[in-house]
Design an enzyme around this catalytic site. Structure first.
Site, PDB file in Angstrom:
ATOM      1  N   HIS A  27       0.960  -1.183  -0.231  1.00  0.00           N
ATOM      2  CA  HIS A  27      -0.172  -0.189   0.116  1.00  0.00           C
ATOM      3  C   HIS A  27       0.884   1.334  -0.234  1.00  0.00           C
ATOM      4  O   HIS A  27       1.968   1.185   0.947  1.00  0.00           O
ATOM      5  CB  HIS A  27      -0.947   0.437   1.667  1.00  0.00           C
ATOM      6  N   HIS A  63       2.662  11.013  -5.540  1.00  0.00           N
ATOM      7  CA  HIS A  63       2.998  11.183  -3.533  1.00  0.00           C
ATOM      8  C   HIS A  63       1.707  10.369  -3.074  1.00  0.00           C
ATOM      9  O   HIS A  63       0.425  10.635  -4.045  1.00  0.00           O
ATOM     10  CB  HIS A  63       3.561  12.675  -3.822  1.00  0.00           C
TER      11      HIS A  63
END
Length: 1002
Positions: free
Chosen positions: A314, A358
Site C-alpha cells: 500500500h 505522492h
C-alpha cells in the site's frame, strides 16, 4: 543485484587494494539535511562486515552493516545532493549509500575522484559476495562474525586479550548464570599459551565451544550411536530416516554431511561425525524448521490469478508515515525484490506537464511518475518472473493521463502486451505462469457503451485516495512563507516523538498505541503550541495549524452537514482567487463521483479493471478488481463471508488500510485471507506483527509473491467462522516438543541494556488461521538462563485447515509485572518439516529454540475433543455458538470509524501469584498441571470460567480454569486478586457491541 554481477569477477589485486584503502580509512564530507556537511573518517572494520566513522556522538551506533546496504549510487543523485543549491561539488567525488528498511541515505564527498571510485568498487564487491552466498555459507559467516564481535566487545581495554573479570561480565551479557567456580575451570582449560591469566581470540573460541556444549544434542547423538561419542555413516542415515523423516538417504549424502560439518580431521578420515560436527549439522539450514524445498517455487502456477494470494503493498513509495514522510522511488525496488507483486502508484498533476507520485492531500514529498516507472521496469523481474500488478490511483487531468500512458508504453514496451496470453477456458483469468514477465495495469476502464472511437469518457471515481474522509483532506494556501514551515516542523517533531514512544511498547501489542491517540496528542500539543505563539494566527481567522489538526480529529458524521456549505465549486473559486482564503487550510468538501479518463490509459487495462462494489453486475465479465478499505471489507467478511468467498473464486479483491492509519500501521490481514481475498495490501515500510505474518505467508513457494489458495476456497464454499468448517476433510495434529533455547538475548528494548538482569525465558506457540484454529499455548518459565534454557515440554494443537495456517514461535522474558518480547519466528504450517529442528528467531544472529515436530492426520468428528483439550463438550453441542461468534468480532474492526481492524486483538496474560511462582520454577512439573491458553490482555472482561473456556476477543482459544479480572497493566497484582478493582468495559467495546454495520452489497 544484476548490476553487481560484474563486481564478482574483480582481480584479487584490485580487491585487496580497495579493501586496504577502506580499512585504513578515508576522510570524507558527510552531508546532512539542513547542515553544510561534517568531515569524518570513514573506514571498513577488520572483518569487512561494517562501515564505521568517527568522531560520532552515536558511538556504537555509528555503523552500517554491509548486509543492510541496498545499493550504492555514483554522483549527485540523492535528494540531499539535489537540495544543495551551491552545486560546487564535483559529481565524480560524490556517492550515496542506501541502507536499512527505510532506505536511509548516507551522502558522502571525497577529496578526489579516485577515492570515490575505490569506495564504490569495494562496497559493490562486498555486496556482490553477500548476494551470491548460499544459506549455509551465510549462516557460517554470520556465526563467525558474531563470535568475533562478541570477543571485541568483551575486550574492554582493547589489548586483544580477555581476563577472567571480562569473561564474567561477558557471561552476564550473554544471559549465562554459571557458578564462578565452573567458569574459572573452563577458563583455565582454554588458557593454554604462555601468557597465563588471559585468553587470546583463538583460546576464547575454545572456551566458547566448551561453554556451548549442548547436552540435548549430545544425548541425541548417544541414543543413535550405541553410546559412542560419534555417529558412523550408517547410524547417521538411520537418524535421518527415523527422526528427520527423510527419504532416499544415500551413503554419499551422509559422507557429504561428514565432509561439510565435521571439524576433526581424524573423524573425517574415519568417516564419522563427532559431537561438534553433529552440532554444526543440526544448527545448519539443513535442520531448520522451514522446508528447504519451499525456498523454490513448488506449487502449481497454471491456475487462474484469482486462485492465488498475491503479495501486495500500500502506498509503496512512502518511507514512513502517511502525512509527512518522504516518497522514494527506491521503495519500489526494495519491495519488488522482497517478493511483492502488486505495487501502488498514486498519480497527480505535476508542474511542467509531468505527472508526479505522492500521497494526495498530505505533506508527503513528490517524485516523478517517469522515475517510478523506470525503477519498476528495472527491478520487477530481478528475483522472479511472475507478473507484477501496477495499481494506478489516477487523479490526473486528461492531458497528464496521456503522459502517463505514454511513459507506461514507452518504458515497459512488450511487458504490457497481453495479446499472446493463453487464458485457457473462456471467461477465466490467465495464470501466473502464462503472464511471466508481464506487467498488468490495474486502473479504470472506459465503459463499453462509449464505443472505440471515443477519446475520453466519464468513469466512477472510487478508489483508496477518495476513501479518505473529507476532513482528512487538506490543501495549503499561505503567504509570508513562515506559517507552513512552522506548522509542518511542529507536527513532524510531535509525530516522531509519538511514533518513537509507540515502538517501545509491547512488540506484540500494536494497538496499545492507537492512531486516534496519536491524533489526539498531536492536536492537543499543537493547540498548546499555538497559544504560546499567537503570531502564527492571521487576520483573526483559524490558524493554519489548528485547522489542519482539527480536521484530522473529526469523524465521518460531520461530512454530510459540512458538504452542503462547501462544494467543489467553492474549491475551484478559491484556487482561481487564492487571496480569498490566504493563510488558511482549505478543506475539500464534496467528493467527486466521476472523473474524466482518456482512451490511451483505459486501453492499457486488460485483466485488472478497478471497480467499486456498487458497480458490480453479474454479467459474466472477467477481469474486475474490487477495492475495499479495511473498514468496509470488515463488514463484508462479518456479514457475507461465504458470498465473498464465491466472488473471490472468479475475480480479484484488493483490501487496503484505513485512512486513519496516518502512522502507517497495518491491519490484521488474516480475516481477509480467510475469505479468499487475493490482494491484501500492507505498508511494507512498517515492521511489526502484521508484516511478519505477511512475510511468513509469502516466504513459501520460493518467495515469488504468489501462493496458491486451498482448493476448498477455489471451488465450493464453507463458513470460515464455523466450529467445524470442513467436516469431511482430515485435520492435522501438530505435536511440538519445545526442548531448549540457545543464545537468547535480553529484550531489544530492555531499560538497562546488556547490564540488565539475566532473562527468565519462556516460549509461546500460536496457531494463526481460521478462527476455529486460532490457539496458543506456552511452556513454563526457566529462571536466570537465556544462554541454554531447557523446557522439555510438549504442546499439542489440532488444525482444521493447515493450508492457510501459520505457526508463530515467540520467546518472552518473564518479569513480575508482565512479559518482555525477546524475538519471534513465523512459519506457514505447510512448510514445517518433522523431526528435530532449530527455529531461528527473525533478525537475531544466533538466537534459536530447539524443537521436535510431529504431524499426524486425524479423521472423525470427535478427534479434536480427544486430542486437543481446548475443545469442550459445549463447543460441539452448540451451546457456545453465539458466544463464540461474539468473541470472533475481535478478529476484525469493532468500530470502523476508529480505523483499526485488530483493536483489542492482543492481550497480556495475568495469572494468580501461586500459578506464577509455579511456572517460574525451572523444575516445576510439566505433566499433570493444567495449562492456560492465554492471549495478550490489557483489559479482560470479568467472565465465568465456562465462557473463558471458549474464546477471547480475538477468537483465540484459551485453556483456563479461573476467572480473570479486568485491571490496568500497571496496577499491583495483589489488589486485583483481592477483588479491589472491577472496571467496566471500554467505551470502544461498548460502542462496537451496540452498533450494527450497514450491509455492503457485493
Amino acid at each position: 543485484m544484476a548490476d553487481l554481477e560484474v563486481y564478482k569477477n574483480l582481480s584479487p589485486e584490485k580487491v585487496e587494494r580497495c579493501m586496504s584503502v577502506m580499512q585504513s580509512g578515508t576522510q570524507m564530507i558527510k552531508l546532512k539535511r539542513g547542515t553544510k556537511g561534517l568531515v569524518r573518517l570513514f573506514y571498513l572494520d577488520e572483518h569487512r562486515t561494517r562501515l564505521r566513522w568517527r568522531p560520532s556522538r552515536k558511538s556504537e551506533k555509528a555503523k552500517i552493516l554491509i548486509d543492510s546496504i541496498y545499493k550504492v549510487t555514483e554522483g549527485r543523485q540523492s535528494e540531499i545532493f539535489h537540495r544543495q543549491a551551491e552545486g560546487h561539488f564535483d559529481p565524480s567525488c560524490c556517492f550515496t549509500i542506501y541502507h536499512g528498511n527505510h532506505m536511509e541515505s548516507l551522502d558522502l564527498i571525497t577529496s578526489n575522484p579516485e577515492e570515490a571510485r575505490t569506495w564504490i568498487t569495494g562496497l559493490k564487491y562486498l555486496m556482490a559476495g553477500i548476494s551470491d552466498e548460499d544459506s549455509l555459507a551465510k549462516r557460517q559467516r554470520t556465526h563467525n562474525q558474531w563470535v568475533k564481535q562478541t570477543f571485541e566487545e568483551a575486550d574492554k581495554n582493547g589489548d586483544g586479550l580477555l581476563n577472567i573479570e571480562e569473561i564474567h561480565q561477558l557471561m552476564h551479557k550473554l544471559n549465562v548464570n554459571l557458578p564462578r567456580r565452573k567458569v574459572r575451570q573452563m577458563f583455565q582449560e582454554a588458557d593454554t599459551d604462555e601468557n597465563q591469566g588471559t585468553l587470546t581470540f583463538e583460546e576464547f573460541c575454545v572456551f566458547y565451544k566448551m561453554m556451548s556444549l549442548r547436552r540435548d544434542l549430545y544425548l541425541l547423538l548417544l541414543s543413535y550411536s550405541d553410546k559412542k561419542d560419534h555417529l558412523t555413516v550408517e547410524e547417521l542415515a538411520q537418524f535421518l530416516k527415523v527422526e528427520q523423516k527423510m527419504n532416499n538417504v544415500t551413503t554419499d549424502y551422509c559422507l557429504d554431511i561428514v565432509r561439510k560439518f565435521e571439524v576433526s580431521e581424524e573423524n573425517k578420515a574415519k568417516n564419522v561425525l563427532g559431537i561438534e560436527g553433529f552440532t554444526n549439522f543440526m544448527r545448519s539450514p539443513a535442520c531448520d524448521i522451514f522446508n528447504p524445498l519451499h525456498h523454490e517455487v513448488y506449487q502449481d502456477m497454471d491456475q487462474p490469478l484469482c486462485n492465488y494470494y498475491i503479495a501486495s503493498s500500500h502506498n509503496t513509495y512512502l518511507t514512513g508515515d502517511q502525512l509527512l514522510s518522504q516518497s522514494k522511488v527506491d521503495m519500489y525496488a526494495r519491495v519488488l525484490q522482497e517478493g511483492c507483486r502488486c505495487v501502488e502508484v498514486d498519480c497527480w498533476d505535476g508542474p511542467d506537464g509531468e505527472p508526479v507520485v505522492h500521497h494526495g492531500y498530505t505533506l508527503t514529498s513528490k517524485i516523478l511518475f517517469r522515475d517510478v516507472v523506470e525503477t519498476i521496469n528495472k527491478h520487477a523481474f530481478v528475483k522472479n518472473e511472475f507478473p507484477v500488478i501496477l495499481s494506478i490511483e489516477n487523479h490526473c487531468s486528461v492531458q497528464q493521463q496521456r503522459k502517463i500512458a505514454q511513459y507506461l508504453k514507452g518504458i515497459f514496451g512488450d511487458k504490457l502486451d497481453l495479446t499472446s496470453v493463453d487464458t485457457g477456458e473462456t471467461k477465466q483469468l490467465p495464470s501466473p505462469q502464462s503472464l511471466k514477465g508481464k506487467i498488468l495495469v490495474k486502473g479504470k476502464k472506459l465503459p463499453y457503451h462509449l464505443g472505440d472511437d471515443a477519446e475520453e469518457g466519464e468513469v466512477s471515481d472510487e478508489d483508496s485516495a477518495d476513501d479518505i474522509e473529507d476532513e482528512c483532506k487538506f490543501r495549503l494556501h499561505y503567504n509570508n512563507g513562515t506559517t507552513e514551515h512552522q506548522v509542518e516542523s511542529f507536527i513532524r517533531k510531535k509525530l516522531e516523538s509519538l511514533l518513537k514512544e509507540s515502538q517501545i511498547r509491547d512488540k506484540e501489542d500494536p494497538d496499545s498505541f492507537t492512531v486516534r491517540a496519536l491524533l489526539k496528542a498531536t492536536h492537543e500539543g499543537l493547540n498548546a503550541h499555538l497559544k504560546q505563539h499567537p503570531d502564527v494566527k492571521a487576520n483573526g481567522k483559524k490558524s493554519h495549524g489548528r485547522s489542519l489538526m482539527t480536521n484530522f480529529g473529526k469523524h465521518k458524521k460531520t461530512t454530510n452537514s459540512r458538504s452542503k456549505s462547501c462544494s467543489t465549486d467553492d474549491e475551484e473559486d478559491t484556487q482561481q482567487n487564492p487571496g480569498k482564503e490566504t493563510g488558511q487550510l482549505y478543506r475539500l468538501g464534496h467528493r467527486r463521483k466521476t472523473m474524466k479518463l482518456c482512451r490511451e490509459l483505459s486501453d492499457l487495462v486488460v485483466y485488472t479493471n478497478s471497480v467499486a462494489a456498487q458497480d458490480i453486475v453479474d454479467d459474466g465479465t472477467t477481469g474486475n478488481v474490487l477495492s475495499f478499505s479495511e473498514t468496509r471489507a470488515h463488514q463484508v467478511v462479518q456479514q457475507k463471508s461465504e458470498q465473498f468467498m464465491i466472488y473471490n473464486q472468479k475475480q480479484l479483491t484488493r483490501i487496503y488500510p484505513s485512512a486513519y492509519r496516518i502512522d502507517s500501521s497495518n491491519f490484521n490481514p488474516l480475516p481477509y485471507w480467510n475469505a479468499g481475498c487475493q490482494l491484501v495490501a500492507l505498508n511494507y515500510q512498517s515492521e511489526g506483527r502484521m508484516m511478519q505474518l505477511n512475510r511468513a505467508k509469502f516466504k513459501t513457494n520460493g518467495n515469488c509473491g504468489y501462493v496458491l489458495k486451498p482448493q476448498q476456497m477455489c471451488k465450493g464454499t464453507f463458513n470460515p467462522f464455523s466450529g467445524d468448517p470442513l467436516p469431511a476433510n482430515p485435520k492435522k495434529q501438530l505435536i511440538l516438543k519445545v526442548i531448549s533455547g540457545q543464545q537468547l538475548p535480553k529484550p531489544p528494548d530492555s531499560m538497562f541494556g546488556d547490564r540488565g538482569e539475566i532473562i527468565d525465558p519462556f516460549v509461546e506457540v500460536e496457531i494463526i488461521g481460521l478462527p476455529v484454529d486460532c490457539c496458543k499455548d506456552q511452556t513454563r518459565v526457566v529462571d536466570d538462563n537465556g544462554f541454554n534454557p531447557v523446557w522439555e515440554e510438549t504442546l499439542t494443537f489440532t488444525v482444521h485447515m493447515p493450508d492457510i495456517a501459520l505457526v508463530r514461535f515467540l520467546v518472552w522474558d518473564h518479569d513480575p509485572i508482565g512479559r518482555d518480547f525477546v524475538g519471534q519466528r513465523t512459519v506457514t504450517f505447510s512448510s514445517l518439516v518433522p523431526g528435530y529442528r532449530h527455529v531461528y528467531l527473525e533478525g537475531l544472529t544466533e538466537a534459536s529454540i530447539f524443537v521436535h515436530v510431529t504431524i499426524n492426520e486425524i479423521y472423525g468428528k470427535w478427534s479434536p475433543l480427544i486430542l486437543n483439550p481446548s475443545y469442550t463438550i459445549l463447543h460441539f453441542l452448540g451451546a457456545t455458538k453465539n458466544r463464540q461468534l461474539q468473541g470472533l468480532k475481535g478478529l476484525f474492526n469493532k468500530n470502523p470509524r476508529h480505523g483499526s481492524s485488530e483493536n483489542n486483538s492482543h492481550y497480556v496474560r495475568k495469572r494468580s501469584i501461586g500459578d506464577r511462582i509455579l511456572r517460574r520454577t525451572a523444575s516445576a512439573p510439566a505433566k499433570g498441571r493444567k495449562k492456560s491458553k492465554m492471549g495478550f490482555q490489557e483489559m479482560v472482561e470479568i467472565k465465568d470460567s465456562v465462557s473463558e473456556a471458549s474464546r477471547d476477543h480475538d477468537g483465540v482459544l484459551r485453556r483456563t480454569t479461573r476467572s480473570l479480572q479486568e485491571r490496568p497493566v500497571s496496577l499491583p497484582v495483589d489488589k486485583s486478586l483481592l477483588g479491589a478493582l472491577s472496571l467496566p468495559l471500554s467505551a470502544a467495546a461498548k460502542d462496537a457491541e451496540g452498533k450494527e454495520h450497514s450491509l455492503v452489497q457485493i
